[in-house]
Design an enzyme around this catalytic site. Sequence first.
Site, PDB file in Angstrom:
ATOM      1  N   HIS A   1      19.158  36.522  56.102  1.00 48.54           N
ATOM      2  CA  HIS A   1      18.032  37.294  56.741  1.00 48.54           C
ATOM      3  C   HIS A   1      18.079  38.621  56.268  1.00 48.54           C
ATOM      4  O   HIS A   1      17.677  39.573  56.552  1.00 48.54           O
ATOM      5  CB  HIS A   1      18.127  37.092  58.094  1.00 48.54           C
ATOM      6  CG  HIS A   1      17.903  35.843  58.677  1.00 48.54           C
ATOM      7  ND1 HIS A   1      17.770  35.524  60.313  1.00 48.54           N
ATOM      8  CD2 HIS A   1      17.604  34.450  58.103  1.00 48.54           C
ATOM      9  CE1 HIS A   1      17.499  34.274  60.434  1.00 48.54           C
ATOM     10  NE2 HIS A   1      17.708  33.765  59.196  1.00 48.54           N
TER      11      HIS A   1
ATOM     12  N   ASP B   1      21.987  33.790  58.892  1.00 46.15           N
ATOM     13  CA  ASP B   1      21.398  34.756  59.521  1.00 46.15           C
ATOM     14  C   ASP B   1      21.573  36.026  58.747  1.00 46.15           C
ATOM     15  O   ASP B   1      21.594  36.132  57.658  1.00 46.15           O
ATOM     16  CB  ASP B   1      22.300  34.868  61.082  1.00 46.15           C
ATOM     17  CG  ASP B   1      21.344  35.506  62.269  1.00 46.15           C
ATOM     18  OD1 ASP B   1      20.767  36.642  61.998  1.00 46.15           O
ATOM     19  OD2 ASP B   1      21.206  34.571  63.050  1.00 46.15           O
TER      20      ASP B   1
END
Length: 395
Positions: free
Chosen positions: A241, A218
């Site tokens: 991310h 993430d």
Amino acid sequence: MDLKWNQWALSALFLLAGVAEATVFNVKNYGAHPDGKTDIRKALISAWNDSCESIQPSTVLIPKGTYLLGPVVLKGPCKTPSIEFQVQGLVQAPPDPASFKTDGWIGFQYIDGLTVSGGGTFDGQGHKAWTINNCAANPHNCRMPPISLRFDFVNNTMIRDITSLNSKNFHINIFQSNDLTLKNLNILAPGDSANTDGIHIGDSARIHITDIVIATGDDCISIGPGTRNVNVTRVICGPGHGISIGSLGMYKGEAEVNGVFVKNSTFINTQNGVRIKTWPSSPVGTASNIVFEDLIMNNVFNPVILDQEYCPHLKCTKHNPSLVKLSNITINKIRGTSLSQLPVLIACSRGAPCENVKIGNINLKYNGTEGPAQSTSSNVKPILFGQQIPPFINI
Ligand SMILES: *[C@@H]1O[C@H](CO)[C@@H](O)[C@H](O)[C@H]1NC(C)=O
Ligand SMILES: *[C@@H]1O[C@H](CO)[C@@H](O)[C@H](O)[C@H]1NC(C)=O
Ligand SMILES: *[C@@H]1O[C@H](CO)[C@@H](O)[C@H](O)[C@H]1NC(C)=O
Ligand SMILES: *[C@@H]1O[C@H](CO)[C@@H](O)[C@H](O)[C@H]1NC(C)=O
Ligand SMILES: *[C@@H]1O[C@H](CO)[C@@H](O)[C@H](O)[C@H]1NC(C)=O
Ligand SMILES: *[C@@H]1O[C@H](CO)[C@@H](O)[C@H](O)[C@H]1NC(C)=O
């Protein structure tokens, strides 16, 4: 005269060496076994209590070896002027998230003058948690697995020279804490592991993050509401991310984000590079004084993205615009390759147009076959300077 001077120098030396002279509380002396099977929770809490009660600088030591550790909260306030949590070994969490009644694995609370160090590894053993985690798709009806390392209400804290591996949820969470330095950390989980943000910060001030390698599933770093003065330098992020401010504007009354510098960092095969995301139909909020500078993007899908219509899994209505105001944003010296045709995408809100956005010295080569690339902005007229590759088109 000389003798007196020597004595003074000697005691000054001892004073300076105070940290090295710290009283050591070794968990093995409290019954911890490095067999990887016996929970050392009780031993650790006892060692922590004695260390916390010490009037000298003190160290809690988890020496080399493999240890099983159940959920634990290490609390202050402490009598000791400084407390070091030194982990030389491999500390493993129980793999089953169902065995956690808490939202964290190892929590630190109400401490002033903490150091976490030692070269060891915190292994969250997250594989099982990732497979059953559906919180992204179902945020209100799911049980979040525990965050590996939580810092709540701590001040003047150093976290250095450790590895966080395979957390069940976020690796490191910082909440209502001030004056923290995170340095020389490895934060590692597979690119497809759910919710394993590297470092999340909320309601905190003066946070320095430097020389960190983050590979995770993430955000490498996410900066939530109420965060002021964060400096991020020399971070290598990927997979993951990227580094994100937000998401902002989910709740009413969120405190502002003010002062975020991200510099000299590299993004490798990440979904985003640097990003600011706010929810549509949001209450009023602000994020300002943000600098993204000297960044290298290697094969990044969205190298620079301001997204004020952030709405993953369509769990929101885009009917009304975001009312989070973004201002004083500088994007400077960004180079490398983009996997999308929009390497710099500035999508501000029509309900609260961005103010004072400066963009310059951009050299982002589109690595794809879909035709020419361009950078764009909406609901703001950015101040452009220096090179713009690809060209900047203001919509
Ligand atoms: C540690 O200290 C806390 C707070 O003072 C106390 O409640 C707890 O019983 C102590 N635990 C151990 C194992 O000494
Ligand atoms: C940390 O600093 C804040 C702000 O100065 C203060 O309110 C809080 O009591 C401090 N906490 C500790 C544990 O020192
Ligand atoms: C962060 O870096 C900027 C520019 O290098 C500097 O002006 C600022 O004081 C730094 N912030 C902190 C909290 O150190
Ligand atoms: C950041 O990068 C610039 C350009 O590559 C370099 O001149 C500077 O020394 C670097 N600073 C740090 C703190 O790494
Ligand atoms: C371009 O993309 C391909 C496929 O993702 C990748 O293998 C290659 O390394 C990329 N080239 C550059 C210069 O980033
Ligand atoms: C934006 O920058 C200007 C000039 O430095 C400053 O006067 C203003 O207060 C800043 N705005 C915010 C919201 O911090």
